[in-house]
Design a protein around this motif. Structure first.
Motif, PDB file in Angstrom:
ATOM      1  N   ILE A  63       0.818  -1.206   0.000  1.00 62.67           N
ATOM      2  CA  ILE A  63       0.000   0.000   0.000  1.00 62.67           C
ATOM      3  C   ILE A  63       0.854   1.259   0.000  1.00 62.67           C
ATOM      4  O   ILE A  63       0.384   2.340  -0.322  1.00 62.67           O
ATOM      5  CB  ILE A  63      -0.938   0.032   1.225  1.00 62.67           C
ATOM      6  N   THR A  64       2.119   1.132   0.368  1.00 62.86           N
ATOM      7  CA  THR A  64       2.953   2.321   0.441  1.00 62.86           C
ATOM      8  C   THR A  64       4.040   2.254  -0.632  1.00 62.86           C
ATOM      9  O   THR A  64       4.012   1.393  -1.501  1.00 62.86           O
ATOM     10  CB  THR A  64       3.581   2.438   1.843  1.00 62.86           C
ATOM     11  N   SER A  65       4.955   3.185  -0.634  1.00 62.26           N
ATOM     12  CA  SER A  65       6.095   3.080  -1.535  1.00 62.26           C
ATOM     13  C   SER A  65       7.318   3.565  -0.780  1.00 62.26           C
ATOM     14  O   SER A  65       7.220   4.269   0.220  1.00 62.26           O
ATOM     15  CB  SER A  65       5.868   3.905  -2.794  1.00 62.26           C
ATOM     16  N   ALA A  66       8.485   3.160  -1.282  1.00 69.48           N
ATOM     17  CA  ALA A  66       9.721   3.571  -0.634  1.00 69.48           C
ATOM     18  C   ALA A  66      10.691   3.954  -1.730  1.00 69.48           C
ATOM     19  O   ALA A  66      10.531   3.528  -2.874  1.00 69.48           O
ATOM     20  CB  ALA A  66      10.284   2.426   0.195  1.00 69.48           C
ATOM     21  N   HIS A  67      11.674   4.752  -1.371  1.00 68.52           N
ATOM     22  CA  HIS A  67      12.652   5.051  -2.418  1.00 68.52           C
ATOM     23  C   HIS A  67      13.813   4.077  -2.324  1.00 68.52           C
ATOM     24  O   HIS A  67      14.108   3.523  -1.269  1.00 68.52           O
ATOM     25  CB  HIS A  67      13.094   6.516  -2.377  1.00 68.52           C
ATOM     26  N   LEU A  68      14.461   3.850  -3.476  1.00 61.99           N
ATOM     27  CA  LEU A  68      15.577   2.911  -3.511  1.00 61.99           C
ATOM     28  C   LEU A  68      16.772   3.506  -2.773  1.00 61.99           C
ATOM     29  O   LEU A  68      16.967   4.713  -2.774  1.00 61.99           O
ATOM     30  CB  LEU A  68      15.966   2.621  -4.953  1.00 61.99           C
ATOM     31  N   VAL A  69      17.557   2.660  -2.141  1.00 67.28           N
ATOM     32  CA  VAL A  69      18.749   3.120  -1.450  1.00 67.28           C
ATOM     33  C   VAL A  69      19.985   2.639  -2.203  1.00 67.28           C
ATOM     34  O   VAL A  69      20.836   3.427  -2.602  1.00 67.28           O
ATOM     35  CB  VAL A  69      18.789   2.615   0.007  1.00 67.28           C
ATOM     36  N   ALA A 144      20.315  -6.713   0.013  1.00 67.43           N
ATOM     37  CA  ALA A 144      19.534  -6.854   1.248  1.00 67.43           C
ATOM     38  C   ALA A 144      20.379  -6.490   2.463  1.00 67.43           C
ATOM     39  O   ALA A 144      19.930  -5.776   3.368  1.00 67.43           O
ATOM     40  CB  ALA A 144      19.014  -8.282   1.368  1.00 67.43           C
ATOM     41  N   LEU A 145      21.631  -6.961   2.456  1.00 72.06           N
ATOM     42  CA  LEU A 145      22.544  -6.715   3.575  1.00 72.06           C
ATOM     43  C   LEU A 145      22.828  -5.225   3.726  1.00 72.06           C
ATOM     44  O   LEU A 145      22.867  -4.700   4.846  1.00 72.06           O
ATOM     45  CB  LEU A 145      23.851  -7.461   3.310  1.00 72.06           C
ATOM     46  N   ALA A 180      14.373  -4.590   2.320  1.00 73.55           N
ATOM     47  CA  ALA A 180      15.583  -5.341   1.998  1.00 73.55           C
ATOM     48  C   ALA A 180      15.329  -6.321   0.855  1.00 73.55           C
ATOM     49  O   ALA A 180      16.191  -6.508  -0.011  1.00 73.55           O
ATOM     50  CB  ALA A 180      16.089  -6.073   3.237  1.00 73.55           C
ATOM     51  N   VAL A 181      14.153  -6.945   0.841  1.00 69.72           N
ATOM     52  CA  VAL A 181      13.834  -7.889  -0.232  1.00 69.72           C
ATOM     53  C   VAL A 181      13.798  -7.158  -1.579  1.00 69.72           C
ATOM     54  O   VAL A 181      14.390  -7.611  -2.575  1.00 69.72           O
ATOM     55  CB  VAL A 181      12.473  -8.578   0.037  1.00 69.72           C
ATOM     56  N   VAL A 186      16.280  -5.679  -6.809  1.00 73.37           N
ATOM     57  CA  VAL A 186      16.748  -4.646  -7.745  1.00 73.37           C
ATOM     58  C   VAL A 186      18.263  -4.747  -7.921  1.00 73.37           C
ATOM     59  O   VAL A 186      18.766  -4.716  -9.055  1.00 73.37           O
ATOM     60  CB  VAL A 186      16.344  -3.236  -7.259  1.00 73.37           C
ATOM     61  N   THR A 187      18.998  -4.890  -6.807  1.00 71.68           N
ATOM     62  CA  THR A 187      20.455  -5.022  -6.915  1.00 71.68           C
ATOM     63  C   THR A 187      20.822  -6.237  -7.761  1.00 71.68           C
ATOM     64  O   THR A 187      21.729  -6.174  -8.596  1.00 71.68           O
ATOM     65  CB  THR A 187      21.097  -5.150  -5.515  1.00 71.68           C
ATOM     66  N   GLY A 188      20.097  -7.345  -7.552  1.00 69.22           N
ATOM     67  CA  GLY A 188      20.347  -8.540  -8.354  1.00 69.22           C
ATOM     68  C   GLY A 188      20.213  -8.255  -9.836  1.00 69.22           C
ATOM     69  O   GLY A 188      21.067  -8.654 -10.636  1.00 69.22           O
TER      70      GLY A 188
END
Lengths: 212, 239
Positions: A63-69, A144-145, A180-181, A186-188
């Protein structure tokens, strides 16, 4: 996750955390700068600017969103140079958007860059060297780490600063467990892409550039 | 007195000192004075109130979270019960204090540095003996910010044209990953070309500082005003 110095400065323990963050960031940045050749500056600046731009990308998360780190990815690409790189990026975020404060730059850089460096040592050689499937698994782990390590360190800083922040610290970790997932996925796929298109990029942290 | 005319080195130093002093404040009065004084000083910058409020947004979103979390924590186990000597401390009070301090600090940083362009900032940092490589990294990064953002917007448009809609799916995350990868690869190629071009023009890994800042009478006036505000804060803290 940026903490502001006003949050930590209420107690002596919080002030100690702010101070320790500044010292650790100065040391990490010094190590990073020593490993940084003048000729690599433009490349590192590109990765730094990319980290900044990527933070503008919002990913849907239920329901929400987050920005990529993507600090794990920065670690994979830059190694110890992640310290000066993230310091510059966080300074720009503080000045342009008001994320975090100037004195909290130390602790904020530490919480982002330390997991990045750990990712580099743990996953760096796997990502570049292993066959595709396992390399992507390593990249997932790094993504994730990176973000989870950052959340745990931030939560630790809050927890040390005062027991009244315990609930907030738990909320930070819980939210980043989900993030983290996403970061891992995305990193993968970034790593998959770079391996196919420009595999030599992973050597950025290891060798001087080709131009001599 | 417009902030742009003040020596950038002095402004940076003032921003750091004010952040430290306000962060260290323990009295609500100090936080209030700092906030009011900062609000009074914002006209010195030429930022519109909308621009200023936008900078204050992140810290207040976090503050809202903090107010909820601390009130809740207080509700579950009151601070007063654990520390009888600090019976006037409540979670809500603490959260409001932090909010006031954070807003004051962000406002002062906006007042001092909000209108300083980033090239001047890099320049001033070098004069303040920040390591060369770090300021170079800052200047190069500032140079690439716009380039990368433009590249990102272009890639984003082309994704939209192909019907991409972000959802909660692995497809979305994979596509975003490729977007970031493409951004990196293209920009790194560009950076190699720029490095080659700079080397052709004799770049040897350092920028030369051509103009030097001078400390003038105007800066002295600025320092006096800043010291007066700091004294005001000290009075607030002592009361």
């Amino acid at each position: 996750m940026h903490i502001h110095e006003a949050v930590l400065s209420g107690s002596p323990a919080g002030l100690a955390v702010l101070g320790a963050g500044i010292v650790a960031t100065v040391v990490g940045t010094a190590i990073g700068l020593r490993r940084l050749h003048d000729e690599q500056l433009p490349r590192v600046a590109v990765v730094t600017a990319a980290f900044f731009v990527v933070s503008l990308i919002h990913v849907p998360l239920g329901i929400t969103s987050a920005h990529l780190v993507l600090n794990g990815l920065v670690g994979l690409l830059l190694g110890w140079v992640a310290f000066p790189s993230l310091l510059v990026a966080l300074l720009l975020q503080a000045l342009l958007f008001g994320h975090g404060g100037l004195l909290a730059l130390g602790i904020n850089t530490l919480t982002m860059a330390l997991p990045a460096v750990i990712c580099y040592y743990v996953c760096g050689s796997w990502v570049a060297g292993l066959p595709r499937g396992r390399a992507i698994a390593a990249a997932f782990l790094a993504g994730a780490l990176g973000v989870l390590g950052g959340a745990v360190l931030t939560a630790g800083a809050l927890w040390i600063a005062g027991e009244e922040f315990t609930l907030l610290a738990r909320a930070v970790v819980a939210f980043h467990l989900v993030l983290a997932v996403v970061e891992g996925l995305v990193t993968g796929s970034v790593v998959l892409f770079i391996r196919q298109v420009r595999p030599e990029l992973f050597a950025l942290a290891l060798h001087a550039p080709a131009y001599r | 007195m417009l902030m742009e005319r003040v020596d950038p080195r002095t402004r940076i130093a003032a921003a750091v000192v004010f952040s430290g002093v306000i962060a260290a404040a323990q009295q609500p009065a100090t936080a209030g004075i700092a906030l009011l004084a900062a609000a009074a000083a914002t006209p010195c910058t030429r930022l519109t109130s909308r621009q200023v409020l936008k900078r204050l947004l992140p810290v207040n979103v976090f503050a809202l979270l903090l107010i909820v979390a601390l009130s809740w924590a207080d509700h579950v186990s009151p601070i007063a019960a654990r520390h009888p000597e600090a019976s006037d401390h409540t979670g809500l009070g603490l959260a409001l204090m932090i909010t006031a301090k954070a807003n004051a600090i962000v406002l002062w940083v906006v007042v001092f540095l909000g209108t300083m362009d980033l090239i001047t900032l890099g320049h001033a940092l070098r004069h303040l003996h920040v390591p060369d490589k770090l300021t170079h990294l800052l200047l190069f990064t500032v140079r690439y910010l716009d380039v990368l953002h433009g590249e990102y917007l272009r890639l984003r448009t082309s994704m939209k044209l192909r019907g991409f809609q972000p959802r909660l799916s692995t497809h979305t995350y994979r596509t975003l990953g490729y977007l970031v990868g493409m951004l990196l690869v293209r920009s790194l190629d560009r950076s190699e070309r720029i490095l080659a071009a700079m080397k052709c023009r004799g770049f040897r890994g350092r920028f030369y500082l051509l103009d030097h800042f001078t400390f003038s009478r105007r800066d002295l006036g600025f320092l006096l005003v800043a010291c007066a505000v700091l004294c005001l804060l000290a009075i607030g803290e002592a009361s």
